[in-house]
Design an enzyme around this catalytic site. Structure first.
Site, PDB file in Angstrom:
ATOM      1  CG  ASN A  76      14.488 -39.489 -39.004  1.00  0.00           C
ATOM      2  OD1 ASN A  76      15.158 -38.660 -39.600  1.00  0.00           O
ATOM      3  ND2 ASN A  76      13.667 -39.155 -38.029  1.00  0.00           N
ATOM      4  NE  ARG A 126      11.262 -36.030 -39.713  1.00  0.00           N
ATOM      5  CZ  ARG A 126      11.870 -35.273 -38.822  1.00  0.00           C
ATOM      6  NH1 ARG A 126      13.045 -35.650 -38.329  1.00  0.00           N
ATOM      7  NH2 ARG A 126      11.335 -34.140 -38.424  1.00  0.00           N
ATOM      8  CG  HIS A 173       7.397 -31.316 -35.885  1.00  0.00           C
ATOM      9  ND1 HIS A 173       7.462 -30.203 -35.061  1.00  0.00           N
ATOM     10  CD2 HIS A 173       8.620 -31.884 -35.851  1.00  0.00           C
ATOM     11  CE1 HIS A 173       8.677 -30.107 -34.555  1.00  0.00           C
ATOM     12  NE2 HIS A 173       9.397 -31.105 -35.022  1.00  0.00           N
ATOM     13  NE  ARG A 179      14.753 -26.016 -33.773  1.00  0.00           N
ATOM     14  CZ  ARG A 179      14.131 -27.005 -34.408  1.00  0.00           C
ATOM     15  NH1 ARG A 179      13.419 -26.740 -35.490  1.00  0.00           N
ATOM     16  NH2 ARG A 179      14.199 -28.233 -33.965  1.00  0.00           N
ATOM     17  CG  MET A 181      11.115 -29.426 -20.968  1.00  0.00           C
ATOM     18  SD  MET A 181      11.092 -27.653 -20.584  1.00  0.00           S
ATOM     19  CE  MET A 181      10.080 -27.604 -19.117  1.00  0.00           C
ATOM     20  CD  GLU A 183       7.790 -37.793 -36.146  1.00  0.00           C
ATOM     21  OE1 GLU A 183       7.855 -36.828 -36.904  1.00  0.00           O
ATOM     22  OE2 GLU A 183       8.532 -37.956 -35.163  1.00  0.00           O
TER      23      GLU A 183
END
Length: 400
Positions: free
Chosen positions: A7, A94, A183, A244, A286, A387
């Site tokens: 990736n 990916r 995603h 974003r 967060m 993934e």
């Protein structure tokens, strides 16, 4: 069969070597700060035991190609090498956006490159690096199949009434402007895992999957197929993200141009890199936001409220899309680890049969787990995404 999954990001490379006989991770690694004064490489080898062997290197890494060569040296040639280069059967990559043309994984052939390059305009922050990594790997592994797995592929089952924008039709015909999502590899993986964990065929299940990290998106999965997703032509649309904006009035662009004197490039940069949680409270981690909320920071609380409110609205809209919801799945960094965000997102949805068990929700775990109460009509799950394994499975299936 051994699959190397790569990736490539704008200044990084994540990789895993997976033994598909038992789907075990043999090596995982991360190359960071490519092109900066000092780069870093962290490589973890798992030599047939639970104990890892960790190697860390700090030195200039001028290009992705150099970073990938360093990684391959550790995997195949170093003191803790786990296999020879010729034991790697396939390399999976990916790629964020495949457009309409690349709606399934593909093995790269030379004649594909013009069409692949065209996809870069759909994800200018991601695709050039993703495809550059594939080119570098092709040089390092001549003759080894290079498989591209597209994040947008899972969303290709979305019907036209859901993927079309109400713009002049020629913009779709000539410029291919439509909803593509992102995603998708993660959404597909956790949807299948949820069905497996619930002991039901995914083809019989209606799910809402929420991939919530610094980037965030949601998908409505009907009978195992994607029926709608929150990201659009680009990964900017939809939920509130780390930096974003997610959904805004399209006229914001003109308003900022007229009233702030900003050009389109500056506005685009603001919406991608200075908005979202960061724009609302100055923080996009967060953990920092929760700490600030505990100290009474009102803007941090506002950012949390805006994010969870937007996510809750999307859940409601996807309930309407699906008609029946069997389960909601939280995944990715925030979705897997933040019990406060999960609880705040579901809060108020109890009349619709969604009830979180506070004790189970508040328990930290790296395992998949159901966090809804026994009497919750809709199952609520936390399922770690994988993934890399999803890409390896797609690559192996295609090569076989």
């Amino acid at each position: 069969m051994k699959v190397l999954v790569i990736n490539s990001g704008s200044s990084s490379i994540k990789y895993q070597l997976i033994d598909m006989s038992d789907e075990s991770v043999m090596v995982s690694g991360l190359v960071e700060r490519i092109g900066e004064e000092v780069g870093s490489l962290t490589n973890k080898t798992f030599p047939g035991t639970d104990k890892e062997v960790k190697t860390e290197i700090e030195r200039p890494i001028p290009t992705h190609g150099v970073g990938l060569e360093m990684s391959i040296d550790l995997i195949c040639k170093g003191e803790n090498a786990v296999c020879a280069m010729d034991e790697i059967d396939v390399v999976g990559h990916r790629v964020v956006a495949g457009g309409e043309k690349f709606n399934v994984p593909v093995i790269i052939t030379e004649d594909m490159w013009p069409d692949l390059t065209e996809t870069e305009r759909l994800a200018p922050l991601h695709n050039p690096a993703n495809l550059g990594g594939a080119k570098d790997a092709t040089k390092l592994f001549p003759g080894v199949p290079q498989v591209l797995v597209f994040d947008t592929a899972f969303h290709q089952t979305i019907p036209p009434h859901a993927f079309m924008y109400a713009l002049p039709y020629e913009y779709y015909e000539e410029d291919h402007i439509r909803r593509y999502g992102a995603h998708g590899t993660s959404h597909k993986y956790v949807a299948n895992e949820c069905a497996r964990l619930m002991g039901r065929p995914v083809e019989e299940m209606n799910l809402i999957t929420i991939h919530m990290g610094n980037g965030a998106s949601m998908s409505a999965v009907k009978n195992g197929l994607c029926a709608d997703t929150s990201m659009g032509l680009t990964p900017l649309e939809g939920l509130v993200m780390g930096t974003r904006s997610g959904d805004v009035d399209p006229a914001v662009h003109n308003y900022l141009a007229v009233n702030r004197g900003l050009d389109i490039a500056a506005i685009d940069n603001i919406l991608h890199k200075e908005s979202g949680l960061k724009g609302l409270c100055g923080m996009n981690d967060m953990r920092d936001i929760h700490a600030a909320v505990e100290k009474g920071d009102e803007r941090a609380k506002l950012a949390l409220d805006v994010q969870t409110y937007r996510t809750r609205k999307y859940i409601g809209s996807y309930m309407a899309v699906l008609g029946r919801v069997d389960a909601i799945v939280f995944t990715a960094g925030i979705g897997e680890n933040d019990d406060i965000v999960r609880a705040e997102t579901i809060k108020g949805l109890e009349p619709f049969g969604m009830k979180i068990d506070p004790e189970v929700n508040g328990t930290r775990s790296k395992e998949a787990r159901r966090i809804s109460t026994a009497d919750s009509a809709v199952a609520i799950w936390v399922i770690p995404t994988n993934e890399e394994l999803a890409i390896a499975r797609e690559a192996m299936a295609l090569v076989k």
